[in-house]
Design a protein around this motif. Structure first.
Motif, short mmCIF file in Angstrom:
data_model
loop_
_atom_site.label_atom_id
_atom_site.label_comp_id
_atom_site.label_asym_id
_atom_site.label_seq_id
_atom_site.Cartn_x
_atom_site.Cartn_y
_atom_site.Cartn_z
N MET A 1 0.85 -1.18 0.00
CA MET A 1 0.00 0.00 0.00
C MET A 1 0.89 1.25 0.00
SD MET A 1 -3.38 0.52 2.02
CE MET A 1 -3.95 2.03 2.67
N ALA A 2 0.51 2.22 -0.79
CA ALA A 2 1.32 3.44 -0.93
C ALA A 2 1.23 4.30 0.32
CB ALA A 2 0.85 4.24 -2.13
N SER A 3 2.31 4.94 0.61
CA SER A 3 2.36 5.87 1.73
C SER A 3 1.44 7.05 1.44
CB SER A 3 3.79 6.36 1.91
OG SER A 3 3.83 7.51 2.69
N SER A 4 0.74 7.50 2.46
CA SER A 4 -0.17 8.63 2.26
C SER A 4 0.58 9.90 1.90
CB SER A 4 -1.03 8.85 3.51
OG SER A 4 -0.21 9.17 4.60
N THR A 5 1.87 9.97 2.22
CA THR A 5 2.64 11.16 1.86
C THR A 5 2.91 11.21 0.35
OG1 THR A 5 4.76 10.09 2.27
CG2 THR A 5 3.78 11.31 4.11
N LEU A 6 2.73 10.09 -0.33
CA LEU A 6 2.94 10.07 -1.77
C LEU A 6 1.70 10.52 -2.54
CD1 LEU A 6 4.95 6.74 -2.18
CD2 LEU A 6 5.82 9.08 -2.03
N ASN A 7 0.54 10.37 -1.91
CA ASN A 7 -0.71 10.78 -2.56
C ASN A 7 -0.98 12.23 -2.23
OD1 ASN A 7 -1.49 8.20 -3.66
ND2 ASN A 7 -1.82 7.56 -1.55
N GLY A 8 -1.43 12.97 -3.23
CA GLY A 8 -1.70 14.37 -2.98
C GLY A 8 -2.72 14.97 -3.91
N LYS A 9 -3.06 16.20 -3.58
CA LYS A 9 -4.02 16.94 -4.39
C LYS A 9 -3.69 18.42 -4.22
CE LYS A 9 -8.21 17.01 -2.72
NZ LYS A 9 -9.61 16.73 -2.39
N VAL A 10 -3.65 19.14 -5.34
CA VAL A 10 -3.54 20.59 -5.30
C VAL A 10 -4.72 21.13 -6.11
CG1 VAL A 10 -1.05 20.73 -4.95
CG2 VAL A 10 -1.94 20.68 -7.27
N GLU A 11 -5.28 22.23 -5.65
CA GLU A 11 -6.41 22.80 -6.37
C GLU A 11 -6.49 24.29 -6.11
OE1 GLU A 11 -10.17 21.00 -5.05
OE2 GLU A 11 -9.13 20.31 -3.26
N ALA A 12 -7.09 24.98 -7.08
CA ALA A 12 -7.24 26.43 -6.97
C ALA A 12 -8.30 26.89 -7.96
CB ALA A 12 -5.92 27.13 -7.27
N ASP A 13 -8.81 28.09 -7.70
CA ASP A 13 -9.81 28.71 -8.57
C ASP A 13 -9.23 29.94 -9.24
OD1 ASP A 13 -11.73 26.87 -7.73
OD2 ASP A 13 -12.49 28.19 -6.14
N VAL A 14 -9.75 30.23 -10.42
CA VAL A 14 -9.40 31.45 -11.12
C VAL A 14 -10.70 32.04 -11.67
CG1 VAL A 14 -8.83 30.27 -13.29
CG2 VAL A 14 -7.88 32.53 -12.83
N GLU A 15 -10.83 33.35 -11.54
CA GLU A 15 -12.02 34.04 -12.05
C GLU A 15 -11.76 34.51 -13.47
OE1 GLU A 15 -14.39 38.08 -10.87
OE2 GLU A 15 -13.76 36.78 -9.21
N ILE A 16 -12.73 34.25 -14.36
CA ILE A 16 -12.61 34.67 -15.75
C ILE A 16 -13.89 35.39 -16.17
CG2 ILE A 16 -10.98 32.83 -16.34
CD1 ILE A 16 -13.34 31.38 -17.73
N LYS A 17 -13.82 36.09 -17.30
CA LYS A 17 -14.97 36.82 -17.82
C LYS A 17 -15.85 35.97 -18.73
CE LYS A 17 -12.55 41.27 -17.77
NZ LYS A 17 -11.14 40.90 -17.60
N ALA A 18 -15.25 34.96 -19.36
CA ALA A 18 -15.99 34.09 -20.28
C ALA A 18 -17.02 33.26 -19.52
CB ALA A 18 -15.02 33.16 -21.02
N SER A 19 -18.00 32.77 -20.24
CA SER A 19 -19.03 31.93 -19.61
C SER A 19 -18.45 30.54 -19.31
CB SER A 19 -20.23 31.78 -20.54
OG SER A 19 -19.90 30.94 -21.63
N PRO A 20 -19.06 29.82 -18.38
CA PRO A 20 -18.61 28.45 -18.10
C PRO A 20 -18.66 27.58 -19.36
CG PRO A 20 -20.16 29.15 -16.41
CD PRO A 20 -20.16 30.21 -17.47
N GLU A 21 -19.68 27.79 -20.18
CA GLU A 21 -19.85 26.99 -21.40
C GLU A 21 -18.71 27.27 -22.40
OE1 GLU A 21 -23.58 27.43 -19.21
OE2 GLU A 21 -22.25 28.96 -20.05
N GLN A 22 -18.34 28.54 -22.55
CA GLN A 22 -17.25 28.89 -23.46
C GLN A 22 -15.94 28.25 -23.02
OE1 GLN A 22 -17.75 33.23 -23.01
NE2 GLN A 22 -17.54 33.35 -25.25
N PHE A 23 -15.65 28.33 -21.73
CA PHE A 23 -14.40 27.78 -21.22
C PHE A 23 -14.39 26.26 -21.37
CE2 PHE A 23 -11.42 26.20 -18.10
CZ PHE A 23 -10.32 27.01 -18.34
#
Length: 157
Positions: A1-23
């Motif tokens: 089983m893999a060490s939990s220190t090897l599993n990760g997640k990075v996430e962030a948001d960015v605001e844009i002017k285009a619509s969600p559908e366009q992006f």
């Protein structure tokens, strides 16, 4: 089983002017045009099998990260236009020299007030060993790409 220190997640948001559908449309159906919007960050995108906008599509994504030309062979795992969601799994390429698995999720949401969108970038991964950095600089690259794509999508025609 893999060490939990090897599993990760990075996430962030960015605001844009285009619509969600366009992006979403840009990443789901026009990924091969992204290099036109941010030439300093993306070199191109080559379709290997399938068709844009479909689950199972395999492509090479050529990009610049930390000043070096890199490539990621990816497969589209999820395309949900109703949720403006797309998920890519990296199968081969430069990232696989450091990560056992790498999953990229992009979802665009309408802003709660006014026009425009919030784009949520999430990278989930398993590092090959503890000496590998978390991909924060890659996440920042994605956020900057979003801004360049937004400028392209919202420029006066």
């Amino acid at each position: 089983m893999a060490s939990s220190t090897l599993n990760g997640k990075v996430e962030a948001d960015v605001e844009i002017k285009a619509s969600p559908e366009q992006f979403h449309d840009m990443f789901a159906n026009k990924l091969h045009h992204v290099h036109h919007t941010c030439k300093d960050k993306v070199r191109g995108c080559d379709l290997h099998e399938g068709e844009w906008g479909k689950v199972g599509t395999v492509f090479d994504f050529h990009y610049v990260h930390d000043g070096k030309d890199k490539v990621a062979k990816e497969v589209v795992e999820v395309v949900d236009p109703d949720k403006n969601l797309i998920v890519f799994r990296v199968m081969d390429g430069d990232l696989m020299k450091e990560y056992k698995s790498f999953l990229l999720t992009l979802q665009a949401f309408p802003k709660s007030e006014g026009s425009g969108s919030i784009v949520h970038w999430k990278m989930e991964y398993e590092k090959l060993h503890d000496g590998i950095d978390h991909p924060e600089t890659l996440l920042q690259l994605g956020l900057k790409m979003s801004e360049d794509i937004d400028a392209h999508l919202t420029q006066a025609k």
